[in-house]
Scaffold this active site. Structure first.
Site, PDB file in Angstrom:
ATOM      1  N   LYS A   1       0.802  -1.226   0.000  1.00 20.17           N
ATOM      2  CA  LYS A   1       0.000   0.000   0.000  1.00 20.17           C
ATOM      3  C   LYS A   1       0.838   1.281   0.000  1.00 20.17           C
ATOM      4  O   LYS A   1       0.307   2.355  -0.239  1.00 20.17           O
ATOM      5  CB  LYS A   1      -0.993   0.002   1.172  1.00 20.17           C
ATOM      6  CG  LYS A   1      -1.959  -1.151   1.183  1.00 20.17           C
ATOM      7  CD  LYS A   1      -2.778  -1.315  -0.087  1.00 20.17           C
ATOM      8  CE  LYS A   1      -3.707  -0.184  -0.376  1.00 20.17           C
ATOM      9  NZ  LYS A   1      -4.790  -0.567  -1.307  1.00 20.17           N
TER      10      LYS A   1
ATOM     11  N   SER B   1      -3.096 -12.724   3.497  1.00 15.94           N
ATOM     12  CA  SER B   1      -3.523 -12.410   2.124  1.00 15.94           C
ATOM     13  C   SER B   1      -2.443 -12.869   1.148  1.00 15.94           C
ATOM     14  O   SER B   1      -2.751 -13.322   0.037  1.00 15.94           O
ATOM     15  CB  SER B   1      -3.851 -10.923   1.941  1.00 15.94           C
ATOM     16  OG  SER B   1      -2.692 -10.144   1.809  1.00 15.94           O
TER      17      SER B   1
HETATM   18  N1  PMP Z   1      -3.425  -7.664   1.241  1.00  9.16           N
HETATM   19  C1  PMP Z   1      -3.173  -6.788   2.213  1.00  9.16           C
HETATM   20  C2  PMP Z   1      -2.429  -7.256   3.425  1.00  9.16           C
HETATM   21  C3  PMP Z   1      -3.630  -5.468   2.083  1.00  9.16           C
HETATM   22  O1  PMP Z   1      -3.401  -4.586   3.074  1.00  9.16           O
HETATM   23  C4  PMP Z   1      -4.357  -5.088   0.919  1.00  9.16           C
HETATM   24  C5  PMP Z   1      -4.887  -3.700   0.800  1.00  9.16           C
HETATM   25  N2  PMP Z   1      -6.029  -3.465   1.578  1.00  9.16           N
HETATM   26  C6  PMP Z   1      -4.586  -6.043  -0.065  1.00  9.16           C
HETATM   27  C7  PMP Z   1      -4.094  -7.314   0.124  1.00  9.16           C
HETATM   28  C8  PMP Z   1      -5.374  -5.723  -1.315  1.00  9.16           C
HETATM   29  O2  PMP Z   1      -4.801  -4.740  -2.107  1.00  9.16           O
HETATM   30  P1  PMP Z   1      -5.676  -3.752  -2.988  1.00  9.16           P
HETATM   31  O3  PMP Z   1      -6.235  -2.700  -2.080  1.00  9.16           O
HETATM   32  O4  PMP Z   1      -4.704  -3.211  -3.979  1.00  9.16           O
HETATM   33  O5  PMP Z   1      -6.783  -4.534  -3.632  1.00  9.16           O
END
Ligand code: PMP
Length: 316
Positions: A57, A274
């Site tokens: 991010k 994630s």
């Molecule tokens: N994984 C993590 C740990 C995140 O913080 C985020 C962002 N919220 C994402 C995945 C997903 O990324 P994006 O916002 O670009 O879809």
């Protein structure tokens, strides 16, 4: 102390420039053990925890802030405001500190203690939304605050700000093309704001028509895949492009946790869940191929999430 710093200060590159220059250009790691079972298909992951704020991010946060400074929406008297339950907040707080800008974040009331301390540590102000309303409650609170005090806040609105996905179009996507020398055949990414899927995906499709784009999201609203959203029960981000994915996958929390453990133990990568889910999906895609090069993102490391008991499981 102050005098000492001033004495060496003249010849230094300023701290803010150095920190901000570290955003992006992350390593692309081959996951050779995890991908052993799918050889000759290869799996690679962008190591996004290498960003100075510790996550993917940093890329959109920096781009959105720089864009708003450039177009005059973010003036030095304004406070950066957005809704975030985690990594984007850390990125804003870090970048705000580096650029000398104030940051206020709308966060869910049940935000973990560690996140709270990191944000406070960087000097950000926090406004709490109802703990029962999750990240959508924080979005509603940020919208209300921005509406009430347009004179005070620059509302970044990461869910609807094109500079979010553009950071990945001009950064992550290009980097993947360069680092794989154009050999990428599949790109797999989870959906939060969708910036990393949409921006990277658009760049890859533009440069390589036959690349396959696979998005994934948690399989239920109550999930433990931090940073991801369950779209059927969430406010759909304005930047999301529902035409883009060639394939969509729903992932269970346990699958992300199991792969996070495998990554730690087989590859030496302590990833957040994630990232675990991303690699599990990449492996699922790879199993269906006889050749190819699958790329995914590991959005952050696990250090903020180690309170979860599964880390101590003897077996994934
Ligand atoms: N994984 C993590 C740990 C995140 O913080 C985020 C962002 N919220 C994402 C995945 C997903 O990324 P994006 O916002 O670009 O879809």
């Amino acid at each position: 102390m102050k005098d000492k710093c001033q004495a060496i200060g003249d010849n230094r590159v300023s701290r803010s420039n150095q920190v901000i220059e570290l955003v992006g250009n992350t390593p692309l790691l081959e996951l050779s053990r995890i991908a052993e079972e799918v050889a000759p298909v290869r799996i690679f992951a962008k190591a996004e925890w290498f960003n100075p704020g510790g996550s993917v991010k940093d890329r959109p946060a920096l781009n959105m802030i720089l864009e708003a400074k450039k177009n005059g929406q973010l003036t030095p008297d304004k406070v950066i405001l957005d809704a975030t339950s985690g990594n984007t907040g850390i990125a804003y707080a870090m970048i705000g500190a580096a650029l000398g800008l104030k940051v206020t974040l709308a966060v869910p009331g049940n935000l973990g203690d560690l996140h709270r301390k990191i944000l406070k540590g960087y000097g950000a102000e926090l406004a709490f939304s109802s703990p029962t309303e999750g990240s959508d409650g924080a979005i509603r609170l940020a919208r209300k605050m921005a509406k009430e005090r347009p004179d005070l806040y620059y509302y970044v609105d990461q869910y609807n700000n094109p500079a979010n996905w553009m950071a990945h179009y001009n950064g992550t996507g290009l980097e993947i093309l360069e680092q794989t020398e154009g050999a990428v055949t599949h790109y797999v990414a989870g959906l939060g704001t969708s910036g990393s899927f949409v921006g990277t995906g658009r760049r890859l499709k533009n440069e390589k028509k036959d690349v396959r784009l696979i998005s994934f999201q948690p399989d239920s609203p109550m999930h433990g895949l931090e940073g991801l959203k369950h779209y059927p029960t969430s406010i759909i981000p304005g930047i999301y492009d529902e035409e883009l994915a060639d394939e969509e996958i729903a992932v269970e929390t346990e699958v992300g946790q199991e792969m996070a453990l495998r990554l730690a133990r087989e590859e030496g990568i302590l990833a957040g869940t994630s990232g675990g889910a991303a690699v599990a999906c990449a492996l699922r895609v790879a199993r269906g191929l006889s050749s190819g090069l699958v790329v995914t993102l590991i959005p952050d490391g696990a250090s903020k999430y180690l309170r979860h008991a599964f880390w101590e499981n003897p077996e994934p």
